[in-house]
Enzyme design. Structure first.
Site, PDB file in Angstrom:
ATOM      1  N   HIS A  65       0.855  -1.193   0.000  1.00 30.53           N
ATOM      2  CA  HIS A  65       0.000   0.000   0.000  1.00 30.53           C
ATOM      3  C   HIS A  65       0.885   1.236   0.000  1.00 30.53           C
ATOM      4  O   HIS A  65       2.114   1.147  -0.064  1.00 30.53           O
ATOM      5  CB  HIS A  65      -1.011  -0.021   1.146  1.00 30.53           C
ATOM      6  CG  HIS A  65      -0.410  -0.052   2.516  1.00 30.53           C
ATOM      7  ND1 HIS A  65       0.325   0.986   3.024  1.00 30.53           N
ATOM      8  CD2 HIS A  65      -0.433  -1.000   3.481  1.00 30.53           C
ATOM      9  CE1 HIS A  65       0.714   0.685   4.243  1.00 30.53           C
ATOM     10  NE2 HIS A  65       0.280  -0.523   4.546  1.00 30.53           N
ATOM     11  N   HIS A 113       4.064   1.515   2.114  1.00 32.31           N
ATOM     12  CA  HIS A 113       5.246   0.774   1.656  1.00 32.31           C
ATOM     13  C   HIS A 113       5.925   1.510   0.513  1.00 32.31           C
ATOM     14  O   HIS A 113       7.154   1.574   0.442  1.00 32.31           O
ATOM     15  CB  HIS A 113       4.869  -0.634   1.180  1.00 32.31           C
ATOM     16  CG  HIS A 113       4.101  -1.418   2.197  1.00 32.31           C
ATOM     17  ND1 HIS A 113       2.903  -2.018   1.925  1.00 32.31           N
ATOM     18  CD2 HIS A 113       4.359  -1.670   3.500  1.00 32.31           C
ATOM     19  CE1 HIS A 113       2.461  -2.625   3.011  1.00 32.31           C
ATOM     20  NE2 HIS A 113       3.328  -2.424   3.979  1.00 32.31           N
ATOM     21  N   CYS A 146       1.668  -9.983  20.515  1.00 34.03           N
ATOM     22  CA  CYS A 146       0.876  -9.461  19.391  1.00 34.03           C
ATOM     23  C   CYS A 146       1.435 -10.087  18.129  1.00 34.03           C
ATOM     24  O   CYS A 146       2.610  -9.887  17.803  1.00 34.03           O
ATOM     25  CB  CYS A 146       0.963  -7.936  19.301  1.00 34.03           C
ATOM     26  SG  CYS A 146       0.283  -7.335  17.722  1.00 34.03           S
ATOM     27  N   CYS A 193       2.647  -7.461  15.478  1.00 34.44           N
ATOM     28  CA  CYS A 193       4.001  -6.913  15.675  1.00 34.44           C
ATOM     29  C   CYS A 193       5.032  -8.017  15.781  1.00 34.44           C
ATOM     30  O   CYS A 193       6.218  -7.760  15.649  1.00 34.44           O
ATOM     31  CB  CYS A 193       4.085  -6.113  16.978  1.00 34.44           C
ATOM     32  SG  CYS A 193       2.994  -4.701  17.065  1.00 34.44           S
ATOM     33  N   CYS A 199      -2.981  -4.292  21.683  1.00 36.00           N
ATOM     34  CA  CYS A 199      -1.682  -3.843  21.182  1.00 36.00           C
ATOM     35  C   CYS A 199      -1.725  -2.346  20.873  1.00 36.00           C
ATOM     36  O   CYS A 199      -2.672  -1.885  20.243  1.00 36.00           O
ATOM     37  CB  CYS A 199      -1.352  -4.635  19.917  1.00 36.00           C
ATOM     38  SG  CYS A 199      -0.127  -3.830  18.891  1.00 36.00           S
ATOM     39  N   HIS A 206      -1.627  -2.093  16.786  1.00 42.72           N
ATOM     40  CA  HIS A 206      -2.703  -2.677  15.979  1.00 42.72           C
ATOM     41  C   HIS A 206      -4.088  -2.576  16.604  1.00 42.72           C
ATOM     42  O   HIS A 206      -5.093  -2.745  15.921  1.00 42.72           O
ATOM     43  CB  HIS A 206      -2.398  -4.157  15.677  1.00 42.72           C
ATOM     44  CG  HIS A 206      -1.195  -4.336  14.809  1.00 42.72           C
ATOM     45  ND1 HIS A 206       0.079  -4.455  15.322  1.00 42.72           N
ATOM     46  CD2 HIS A 206      -1.065  -4.361  13.465  1.00 42.72           C
ATOM     47  CE1 HIS A 206       0.937  -4.572  14.327  1.00 42.72           C
ATOM     48  NE2 HIS A 206       0.275  -4.510  13.202  1.00 42.72           N
ATOM     49  N   LYS A 249      -3.406   5.589  10.840  1.00 42.32           N
ATOM     50  CA  LYS A 249      -2.300   5.095  10.017  1.00 42.32           C
ATOM     51  C   LYS A 249      -2.867   4.212   8.905  1.00 42.32           C
ATOM     52  O   LYS A 249      -3.694   3.333   9.164  1.00 42.32           O
ATOM     53  CB  LYS A 249      -1.358   4.266  10.889  1.00 42.32           C
ATOM     54  CG  LYS A 249      -0.236   3.621  10.096  1.00 42.32           C
ATOM     55  CD  LYS A 249       0.722   2.868  11.019  1.00 42.32           C
ATOM     56  CE  LYS A 249       1.838   2.220  10.233  1.00 42.32           C
ATOM     57  NZ  LYS A 249       1.821   0.787  10.180  1.00 42.32           N
ATOM     58  N   LYS A 292      -2.810  -2.408   6.396  1.00 42.70           N
ATOM     59  CA  LYS A 292      -3.713  -3.509   6.072  1.00 42.70           C
ATOM     60  C   LYS A 292      -4.630  -3.773   7.263  1.00 42.70           C
ATOM     61  O   LYS A 292      -5.833  -3.882   7.132  1.00 42.70           O
ATOM     62  CB  LYS A 292      -2.865  -4.740   5.730  1.00 42.70           C
ATOM     63  CG  LYS A 292      -3.502  -6.069   6.009  1.00 42.70           C
ATOM     64  CD  LYS A 292      -4.260  -6.575   4.821  1.00 42.70           C
ATOM     65  CE  LYS A 292      -4.614  -8.040   5.018  1.00 42.70           C
ATOM     66  NZ  LYS A 292      -5.973  -8.372   4.833  1.00 42.70           N
TER      67      LYS A 292
HETATM   68  N1  MSP Z   1       8.709  -6.582   8.101  1.00 45.94           N
HETATM   69  C1  MSP Z   1       8.768  -5.491   8.997  1.00 45.94           C
HETATM   70  C2  MSP Z   1      10.034  -4.708   8.805  1.00 45.94           C
HETATM   71  C3  MSP Z   1      11.285  -5.492   8.968  1.00 45.94           C
HETATM   72  S1  MSP Z   1      12.689  -4.549   8.650  1.00 45.94           S
HETATM   73  C4  MSP Z   1      13.958  -5.484   9.110  1.00 45.94           C
HETATM   74  C5  MSP Z   1       7.572  -4.568   8.742  1.00 45.94           C
HETATM   75  N2  MSP Z   1       6.984  -4.694   7.559  1.00 45.94           N
HETATM   76  S2  MSP Z   1       5.682  -3.869   7.082  1.00 45.94           S
HETATM   77  O1  MSP Z   1       5.396  -4.358   5.764  1.00 45.94           O
HETATM   78  O2  MSP Z   1       4.631  -3.984   8.045  1.00 45.94           O
HETATM   79  O3  MSP Z   1       6.021  -2.373   7.083  1.00 45.94           O
HETATM   80  C6  MSP Z   1       7.238  -1.883   6.688  1.00 45.94           C
HETATM   81  C7  MSP Z   1       7.295  -0.413   6.590  1.00 45.94           C
HETATM   82  O4  MSP Z   1       6.307   0.121   5.713  1.00 45.94           O
HETATM   83  C8  MSP Z   1       7.086   0.448   7.840  1.00 45.94           C
HETATM   84  O5  MSP Z   1       8.082   0.502   8.742  1.00 45.94           O
HETATM   85  C9  MSP Z   1       7.057   1.775   7.166  1.00 45.94           C
HETATM   86  O6  MSP Z   1       8.361   2.096   6.767  1.00 45.94           O
HETATM   87  C10 MSP Z   1       6.172   1.476   5.974  1.00 45.94           C
HETATM   88  N3  MSP Z   1       4.789   1.793   6.273  1.00 45.94           N
HETATM   89  C11 MSP Z   1       3.740   0.938   6.450  1.00 45.94           C
HETATM   90  N4  MSP Z   1       2.606   1.674   6.688  1.00 45.94           N
HETATM   91  C12 MSP Z   1       2.905   2.988   6.657  1.00 45.94           C
HETATM   92  C13 MSP Z   1       2.172   4.187   6.674  1.00 45.94           C
HETATM   93  N5  MSP Z   1       0.873   4.229   6.841  1.00 45.94           N
HETATM   94  N6  MSP Z   1       2.850   5.328   6.480  1.00 45.94           N
HETATM   95  C14 MSP Z   1       4.194   5.362   6.195  1.00 45.94           C
HETATM   96  N7  MSP Z   1       4.903   4.250   6.153  1.00 45.94           N
HETATM   97  C15 MSP Z   1       4.353   3.077   6.586  1.00 45.94           C
HETATM   98  O7  MSP Z   1       7.245  -3.787   9.606  1.00 45.94           O
END
Ligand code: MSP
Length: 663
Positions: free
Chosen positions: A17, A20, A125, A128, A143, A146, A299, A302
């Site tokens: 999304h 990411h 959780c 997390c 959590c 979440h 935020k 998903k």
């Molecule tokens: N897999 C772990 C990270 C491991 S790193 C060794 C993880 N993955 S994640 O897919 O849930 O999210 C990764 C990253 O996506 C977040 O840390 C952030 O950088 C970005 N984002 C996810 N949602 C976001 C927003 N709503 N806004 C901005 N960035 C966010 O956590």
């Protein structure tokens, strides 16, 4: 200096999304910048494929975890291609090279005597993948990230002696002010460590989907220890050929920057450096945390909902429009709101208007005057003089990851070029003198300014930058440090007729009905888009729609321009929500001499009853527009508050008669 930047590796339990794409676009812009200024650079991204979360998501879809991972990884690949992400490597934690590196890291920690086995109980959780202490949860054990209820888990685990590293970590943070950025996050980490560090359980027995824990049959490696190691396993740590690891991680001259969201700060600024300290390996230079993209104040994620699909947005507006919005709208480090309106306004004002029109106007002027790029160069002129401090501003902002400020510097350059063209009136010179040397020099200055703007823009909007090069008769390529110097235009190069860089969008049409490009299944918008007005080199630029003028422009306006806007007070007579819209409210207002209907985007904040009888300020001379099919004759003024941009109505005292002019 060698520069190494990483994004977090993304979970594969869902499709990407906008959050990411943000972390990845930031990494891409930053590493493109470093390549541009000549640094040997590496950019890594990838996927985090082990753990309970993935195992569960795969089971729900009747897939093996690796099948789910393969599918999602393919989508990430397509998306990164679509978004012009120039990563040097993509690591998957299910790859053998990663497993080998994790095993090597674990043996180093083991050799340091930092593992022991014990029973572990706590509130877990699965979102997390972390145990929380009682005091971190609310009374229902939810959590903090979440909002889901944690489960009580109890198992025999391998523990890492995290507590032993509290003092060394504090000392490192103290000695390296740039280690955790921004400052607020550093303070947060310091207070977390000072609050006391418990040892960390780093193996799981209830789970099979992970890397087997060396010497502990039945245990798999805790997903965060596994995942964090990607930053070095991708460089070849633990492999026979570890040249990249030595160059980009061990070399004291290398700069190693982890770009992360603030949600995963603790893992990167506490656990990861503690693992590295234990293993006797160098630490990252900087862990740089950005804020969250919010939608309706929450935020985007998903689990929380409110997903904005980056592939759909890019298909409608082009990936560079999305890259621009993400990098311009969010001050790196702070939260920002993703709204359709804000996106569309920036698209029209900054991209279609400021950037697109400037490029097409200058190219058209050259084509009409010389049938090509100018054939006579010009040395120092006022665009050159303006460029040098702006390049410095751009560079300093990039070093600070202040992407919005770097973009502002580019927009200042565009505004200079526009002002220069308008004040020199090259169309008049052409009529009077033909393709004289004077005209050549003026248009050389403008076109060279456009070329330099394209170079400064290249880390942000790589495809657009290449297109601008083409428009100026140059080969479309990613620029290098030589291109940052004045004088790169090719004299007399043929200039192709190019389509508009960013065709103007009809904001009202998008916001009407189901045309929103951010809906789950968007309607492709051809009918709603109107082509950009042809650049008219003969006359200064005029705004042709209600699009808000660019917030980025530093051009000040004269009082006469301000006076064109008729601001008056109005009393709200009735208010009702516009059906199927969360934001829009239909108001009937009294202007003293007439009554009007206005649609205002304030429904998320105000109840209709609270509006009736209020004395507000409106723009009375806006052209009528239809919002979700409802006619609006004016605009109600409101301040936008906080990161979520919540509207707060401007009010005037109740004894001011409706229709009073505000000036
Ligand atoms: N897999 C772990 C990270 C491991 S790193 C060794 C993880 N993955 S994640 O897919 O849930 O999210 C990764 C990253 O996506 C977040 O840390 C952030 O950088 C970005 N984002 C996810 N949602 C976001 C927003 N709503 N806004 C901005 N960035 C966010 O956590």
């Amino acid at each position: 200096m060698r520069f190494y930047a990483t994004t977090p590796i993304y979970y594969v339990n869902d499709l990407p999304h906008i959050g990411h794409i943000y972390s990845t676009v930031v990494g891409d812009a930053l590493t493109r910048f470093h390549r541009l200024i000549g640094d040997p650079t590496r950019f890594l991204t990838g996927t985090d494929e082990h753990g309970q979360k993935i195992e569960k998501a795969a089971a729900e879809q009747n897939l093996r975890p690796i099948e789910l991972a393969d599918r999602v990884v393919a989508r990430y690949g397509e998306l990164w291609k679509m978004y012009d992400i120039a990563n040097d490597d993509f690591i998957r934690t299910t790859e053998p090279r990663h497993r080998q590196g994790v095993t090597a890291l674990i043996s180093k920690i083991e050799a340091a005597g930092d593992f022991y086995t014990a029973r572990h109980e706590g509130w877990y959780c699965s979102g997390c993948e972390i145990f929380y202490t009682e005091k971190e949860l609310d009374s229902e054990k939810r959590c903090p990230i979440h909002g889901t209820v944690c489960t009580w888990e109890s198992e025999e685990n391998v523990f890492f002696r995290l507590s032993k590293y509290a003092e060394p970590l504090l000392r490192h943070i103290e000695a390296h002010p740039g280690f955790i950025r921004p400052e607020t996050r550093r303070a947060e980490v310091v207070s977390f460590i000072r609050g006391g560090l418990n040892d960390l359980s780093v193996s799981r027995t209830k789970l099979q989907w992970g890397i087997p824990f060396p010497n502990h049959p039945g245990h798999v490696v805790y997903v965060w220890l596994d995942a964090l190691a990607n930053y070095i396993t991708a460089l070849g740590f633990g492999a026979e050929d570890d040249r990249l690891y030595r160059e980009f991680w061990v070399d004291p001259e290398s700069r190693r920057v982890h770009l992360i969201g603030k949600d995963i700060l603790r893992f990167h600024a506490v656990y990861w450096p503690a693992f590295l300290l234990s293993a006797g390996l160098p630490l990252p230079t900087t862990v740089w945390a950005h804020g969250w993209w919010l939608r309706d104040g929450k935020k985007i994620s998903k689990s929380v909902g409110g997903i904005v699909r980056p592939d759909e947005l890019a298909a409608t507006f082009g990936p560079d429009a999305v890259r621009y919005f993400l990098l311009r709208e969010m001050a790196f480090g702070q939260d920002a709101s993703f709204s359709d309106e804000a996106f569309l306004v920036r698209y029209n004002a900054d991209l279609a208007n400021d950037l697109g029109n400037t490029v097409s106007r200058v190219a058209a002027l050259c084509r009409q005057s010389f049938g090509s790029a100018p054939t006579v160069p010009c040395g120092v002129n006022e665009i050159h003089t303006a460029y040098r401090p702006l390049r410095k501003e751009w560079r300093e902002a990039m070093e600070e990851l202040a992407f919005h400020r770097a973009l502002e510097a580019v927009w200042k350059l565009l505004s200079q070029i526009n002002g220069y063209v308008v004040s020199r009136e090259p169309w008049k010179i052409r009529k009077e003198e033909g393709a004289s040397d004077r005209l050549q020099r003026i248009l050389y200055g403008a076109a060279e300014g456009v070329r330099l703007a394209a170079v400064l823009l290249s880390p942000f909007l790589p495809a657009t930058s290449r297109k601008i090069f083409e428009t100026l008769g140059l080969p479309p390529r990613d620029p290098d440090e030589h291109d940052l110097r004045w004088g790169g235009l090719v004299l007399g190069a043929p200039l192709p007729e190019s389509p508009a860089l960013f065709p103007r969008a009809d904001i009202a049409a998008y916001l009407k009905g189901e045309q929103s490009p951010m809906e789950d299944k968007p309607t492709p918008p051809p009918a709603a888009s109107v082509p950009a007005p042809a650049a008219t080199p003969e006359a200064p630029r005029v705004e042709t729609t209600q699009a808000v003028s660019p917030a980025t422009s530093d051009a000040r306006i004269g009082i006469e321009e301000f006076q064109k806007v008729r601001l008056v007070t109005a009393k709200v007579l009735t208010a009702e929500r516009v059906p199927k819209s969360n934001k829009l409210m239909k108001l009937q207002v009294d202007l003293g001499t007439e009554q009007r209907q206005i649609v205002a985007g304030i429904a998320a904040r105000y109840e209709p009853e609270a509006l009736v009888g209020r004395n507000v300020v409106i723009v009375a001379n806006l052209k009528p527009a239809k919002l979700m099919g409802v006619e609006s004759n004016g605009m109600v003024l409101a301040a936008t508050v906080g990161e979520a941009g919540e509207p707060s109505l401007l009010e005037v005292a109740s004894d001011v008669p409706p229709g009073s002019r505000v000036k």
